[in-house]
Scaffold this motif. Structure first.
Motif, PDB file in Angstrom:
ATOM      1  N   LYS A 119      -4.475  -7.909  -1.691  1.00 40.48           N
ATOM      2  CA  LYS A 119      -4.963  -6.576  -2.030  1.00 40.48           C
ATOM      3  C   LYS A 119      -4.679  -5.611  -0.875  1.00 40.48           C
ATOM      4  O   LYS A 119      -4.376  -6.045   0.243  1.00 40.48           O
ATOM      5  CB  LYS A 119      -6.454  -6.624  -2.336  1.00 40.48           C
ATOM      6  N   TYR A 120      -4.769  -4.349  -1.148  1.00 45.41           N
ATOM      7  CA  TYR A 120      -4.475  -3.362  -0.116  1.00 45.41           C
ATOM      8  C   TYR A 120      -5.189  -2.046  -0.422  1.00 45.41           C
ATOM      9  O   TYR A 120      -5.542  -1.769  -1.567  1.00 45.41           O
ATOM     10  CB  TYR A 120      -2.968  -3.120  -0.021  1.00 45.41           C
ATOM     11  N   ALA A 121      -5.389  -1.268   0.628  1.00 45.38           N
ATOM     12  CA  ALA A 121      -5.893   0.097   0.491  1.00 45.38           C
ATOM     13  C   ALA A 121      -4.679   1.012   0.460  1.00 45.38           C
ATOM     14  O   ALA A 121      -3.891   1.025   1.400  1.00 45.38           O
ATOM     15  CB  ALA A 121      -6.803   0.453   1.667  1.00 45.38           C
ATOM     16  N   PRO A 122      -4.467   1.773  -0.608  1.00 49.35           N
ATOM     17  CA  PRO A 122      -3.237   2.561  -0.733  1.00 49.35           C
ATOM     18  C   PRO A 122      -3.200   3.738   0.227  1.00 49.35           C
ATOM     19  O   PRO A 122      -4.250   4.223   0.680  1.00 49.35           O
ATOM     20  CB  PRO A 122      -3.289   3.041  -2.189  1.00 49.35           C
ATOM     21  N   PRO A 123      -2.010   4.225   0.547  1.00 49.08           N
ATOM     22  CA  PRO A 123      -1.906   5.449   1.359  1.00 49.08           C
ATOM     23  C   PRO A 123      -2.442   6.641   0.585  1.00 49.08           C
ATOM     24  O   PRO A 123      -2.397   6.680  -0.652  1.00 49.08           O
ATOM     25  CB  PRO A 123      -0.400   5.573   1.619  1.00 49.08           C
ATOM     26  N   LEU A 124      -2.934   7.628   1.305  1.00 50.81           N
ATOM     27  CA  LEU A 124      -3.596   8.772   0.676  1.00 50.81           C
ATOM     28  C   LEU A 124      -2.814  10.075   0.843  1.00 50.81           C
ATOM     29  O   LEU A 124      -3.359  11.146   0.580  1.00 50.81           O
ATOM     30  CB  LEU A 124      -5.005   8.935   1.268  1.00 50.81           C
ATOM     31  N   ALA A 125      -1.568   9.985   1.260  1.00 55.96           N
ATOM     32  CA  ALA A 125      -0.767  11.201   1.430  1.00 55.96           C
ATOM     33  C   ALA A 125      -0.394  11.784   0.071  1.00 55.96           C
ATOM     34  O   ALA A 125      -0.002  11.053  -0.848  1.00 55.96           O
ATOM     35  CB  ALA A 125       0.492  10.884   2.237  1.00 55.96           C
ATOM     36  N   ASP A 126      -0.507  13.102  -0.025  1.00 52.17           N
ATOM     37  CA  ASP A 126      -0.073  13.848  -1.219  1.00 52.17           C
ATOM     38  C   ASP A 126      -0.747  13.369  -2.502  1.00 52.17           C
ATOM     39  O   ASP A 126      -0.118  13.321  -3.565  1.00 52.17           O
ATOM     40  CB  ASP A 126       1.453  13.755  -1.372  1.00 52.17           C
ATOM     41  N   ILE A 127      -2.009  12.994  -2.405  1.00 46.92           N
ATOM     42  CA  ILE A 127      -2.787  12.618  -3.586  1.00 46.92           C
ATOM     43  C   ILE A 127      -3.502  13.858  -4.109  1.00 46.92           C
ATOM     44  O   ILE A 127      -4.086  14.630  -3.336  1.00 46.92           O
ATOM     45  CB  ILE A 127      -3.820  11.525  -3.242  1.00 46.92           C
ATOM     46  N   ALA A 128      -3.459  14.070  -5.415  1.00 47.12           N
ATOM     47  CA  ALA A 128      -4.155  15.219  -6.001  1.00 47.12           C
ATOM     48  C   ALA A 128      -5.649  15.132  -5.685  1.00 47.12           C
ATOM     49  O   ALA A 128      -6.247  14.060  -5.805  1.00 47.12           O
ATOM     50  CB  ALA A 128      -3.936  15.253  -7.515  1.00 47.12           C
ATOM     51  N   PRO A 129      -6.267  16.235  -5.255  1.00 46.69           N
ATOM     52  CA  PRO A 129      -7.688  16.212  -4.891  1.00 46.69           C
ATOM     53  C   PRO A 129      -8.587  15.625  -5.974  1.00 46.69           C
ATOM     54  O   PRO A 129      -9.570  14.948  -5.676  1.00 46.69           O
ATOM     55  CB  PRO A 129      -8.006  17.680  -4.627  1.00 46.69           C
ATOM     56  N   LYS A 130      -8.263  15.883  -7.233  1.00 47.26           N
ATOM     57  CA  LYS A 130      -9.095  15.372  -8.318  1.00 47.26           C
ATOM     58  C   LYS A 130      -9.169  13.848  -8.280  1.00 47.26           C
ATOM     59  O   LYS A 130     -10.239  13.264  -8.458  1.00 47.26           O
ATOM     60  CB  LYS A 130      -8.530  15.825  -9.668  1.00 47.26           C
ATOM     61  N   TYR A 131      -8.046  13.194  -8.019  1.00 45.02           N
ATOM     62  CA  TYR A 131      -8.030  11.732  -8.020  1.00 45.02           C
ATOM     63  C   TYR A 131      -8.727  11.161  -6.783  1.00 45.02           C
ATOM     64  O   TYR A 131      -9.335  10.101  -6.839  1.00 45.02           O
ATOM     65  CB  TYR A 131      -6.596  11.225  -8.119  1.00 45.02           C
ATOM     66  N   THR A 132      -8.641  11.875  -5.660  1.00 40.99           N
ATOM     67  CA  THR A 132      -9.377  11.440  -4.466  1.00 40.99           C
ATOM     68  C   THR A 132     -10.880  11.481  -4.727  1.00 40.99           C
ATOM     69  O   THR A 132     -11.612  10.543  -4.399  1.00 40.99           O
ATOM     70  CB  THR A 132      -9.042  12.350  -3.275  1.00 40.99           C
ATOM     71  N   TYR A 133     -11.340  12.566  -5.333  1.00 42.51           N
ATOM     72  CA  TYR A 133     -12.766  12.708  -5.652  1.00 42.51           C
ATOM     73  C   TYR A 133     -13.193  11.620  -6.636  1.00 42.51           C
ATOM     74  O   TYR A 133     -14.230  10.969  -6.463  1.00 42.51           O
ATOM     75  CB  TYR A 133     -13.026  14.093  -6.239  1.00 42.51           C
ATOM     76  N   GLU A 134     -12.397  11.404  -7.687  1.00 46.49           N
ATOM     77  CA  GLU A 134     -12.742  10.409  -8.699  1.00 46.49           C
ATOM     78  C   GLU A 134     -12.755   8.994  -8.123  1.00 46.49           C
ATOM     79  O   GLU A 134     -13.575   8.161  -8.525  1.00 46.49           O
ATOM     80  CB  GLU A 134     -11.756  10.501  -9.860  1.00 46.49           C
ATOM     81  N   ALA A 135     -11.864   8.721  -7.175  1.00 45.38           N
ATOM     82  CA  ALA A 135     -11.862   7.409  -6.536  1.00 45.38           C
ATOM     83  C   ALA A 135     -13.145   7.190  -5.746  1.00 45.38           C
ATOM     84  O   ALA A 135     -13.753   6.113  -5.803  1.00 45.38           O
ATOM     85  CB  ALA A 135     -10.642   7.279  -5.620  1.00 45.38           C
ATOM     86  N   MET A 136     -13.578   8.208  -5.008  1.00 41.00           N
ATOM     87  CA  MET A 136     -14.832   8.088  -4.272  1.00 41.00           C
ATOM     88  C   MET A 136     -16.012   7.916  -5.232  1.00 41.00           C
ATOM     89  O   MET A 136     -16.949   7.154  -4.964  1.00 41.00           O
ATOM     90  CB  MET A 136     -15.047   9.315  -3.389  1.00 41.00           C
ATOM     91  N   LEU A 137     -15.954   8.604  -6.357  1.00 38.04           N
ATOM     92  CA  LEU A 137     -17.067   8.615  -7.299  1.00 38.04           C
ATOM     93  C   LEU A 137     -17.183   7.309  -8.085  1.00 38.04           C
ATOM     94  O   LEU A 137     -18.282   6.877  -8.421  1.00 38.04           O
ATOM     95  CB  LEU A 137     -16.897   9.786  -8.266  1.00 38.04           C
ATOM     96  N   THR A 138     -16.044   6.667  -8.372  1.00 37.67           N
ATOM     97  CA  THR A 138     -16.054   5.505  -9.267  1.00 37.67           C
ATOM     98  C   THR A 138     -15.744   4.184  -8.582  1.00 37.67           C
ATOM     99  O   THR A 138     -16.020   3.128  -9.147  1.00 37.67           O
ATOM    100  CB  THR A 138     -15.057   5.720 -10.418  1.00 37.67           C
TER     101      THR A 138
END
Length: 243
Positions: free
Chosen positions: A153-172
Motif C-alpha cells: 500500500k502507499y500514500a499517493p502524491p498530492l500534487a495538482d489534486i483538485a481541492p474538492k477531492y482533497t477535502y473529500e479524502a480528509m472527510l471520508t
C-alpha cells in the motif's frame, strides 16, 4: 389592498409550489439515473441494494462525498484487485458522477460534497502547513510527495489534486487514510490544509532541484550515483594524465 395581498400571496404560493415540484422532480430524475448507472457498473461488487458482497463493501451511509471521490478520481470502478485502488482516467462524465453520488446518498445519510467556500485555496497557509505536518506528513511526506506503506500500500502524491477531492479524502478516509471528520479537523482547518497544498503546487523550490521531494532518500541516492561517480571519474582522469 385586500385584493392585492390575496393576489400576491396566491402568486407566491403558486410559484413556490412550482419551484419545489421542479426541484423534487429533478432530484428524483438524478436518483433514477444514478440507480441505472449503479446497476450497470457497481452492483456486481457492491450489491443491488448497496449491501456489499464478498467482492466489495457496503455503500449504505458512505454519503455523496465518498462516491464523488472514488468515482471522480477514477479509482472506481475498480480495474483489478490489489492492495488498494489505483487512480486512473475517469470513466464517467460530471453529470453521471453527480447522479451516482445522489443515488448513493439517497440510500443512507453520510458526508456530503463540500461547499465551494472551503475549496478556494485562499485560507491560512501557515496554519495549513502546521496542520499538514501534524496530521498528514508522516504518510504523505511534508511536501505531499507521497510514500510507501505496508503490504504494497502507499500514500499517493498530492500534487495538482483538485481541492474538492482533497477535502473529500480528509472527510471520508479512503483506502488506508484515517477519517478526519469535522471534530478532528474543522471545515476551516481543512480549507487551510488545501491552501497549503496549493501553495506547494505554485511555489518553486528555493533549494534547486527537488529530486522528487523525497528528502534524504533521493538526495542520498543522487550523491552516491553522481557525487561518488564524479569522484571516480576525476580519479581515473588524473591517473591517466600522470601515466
Amino acid at each position: 389592498m385586500l385584493v392585492g395581498l390575496v393576489g400576491t400571496g396566491g402568486a407566491y404560493a403558486l410559484f413556490t409550489s412550482s419551484a419545489t415540484a421542479e426541484t423534487n422532480a429533478s432530484a428524483e430524475a438524478l436518483v433514477e439515473e444514478g440507480g441505472k448507472l449503479f446497476v450497470a457498473n457497481c452492483a456486481t461488487c457492491h450489491g443491488l441494494n448497496l449491501q456489499g458482497t464478498t467482492q466489495g463493501p457496503t455503500l449504505i451511509g458512505v454519503g455523496a462525498a465518498a462516491t464523488d471521490f472514488q468515482v471522480g478520481t477514477g479509482r472506481m470502478p475498480l480495474a483489478f484487485t490489489g492492495p488498494q485502488a489505483e487512480r486512473k482516467p475517469v470513466q464517467f462524465t460530471e453529470e453521471q458522477i453527480q447522479a451516482l453520488a445522489v443515488f448513493v446518498a439517497s440510500k443512507g445519510p453520510g458526508p456530503a460534497i463540500p461547499a465551494d467556500m472551503y475549496l478556494t485555496g485562499e485560507a491560512d497557509v501557515s496554519n495549513g502547513a502546521q496542520l499538514f505536518v501534524n496530521n498528514c506528513a508522516m504518510c504523505h511526506n511534508v511536501a505531499g510527495a507521497g510514500g510507501a506503506l505496508t503490504e504494497g500500500k502507499y500514500a499517493p502524491p498530492l500534487a495538482d489534486i483538485a481541492p474538492k477531492y482533497t477535502y473529500e479524502a480528509m472527510l471520508t478516509g479512503p483506502q488506508n487514510m484515517p477519517v478526519f471528520n469535522d471534530t478532528n479537523l474543522t471545515p476551516e482547518e481543512k480549507a487551510d490544509i488545501i491552501t497549503y497544498l496549493k501553495y506547494l503546487d505554485e511555489t518553486p523550490s528555493v533549494g534547486g532541484f527537488t529530486l522528487g521531494s523525497l528528502g534524504p532518500v533521493s538526495e542520498g541516492l543522487f550523491i552516491w550515483i553522481f557525487g561518488l561517480g564524479g569522484i571516480v571519474a576525476i580519479t581515473v582522469w588524473l591517473t591517466a594524465k600522470s601515466n
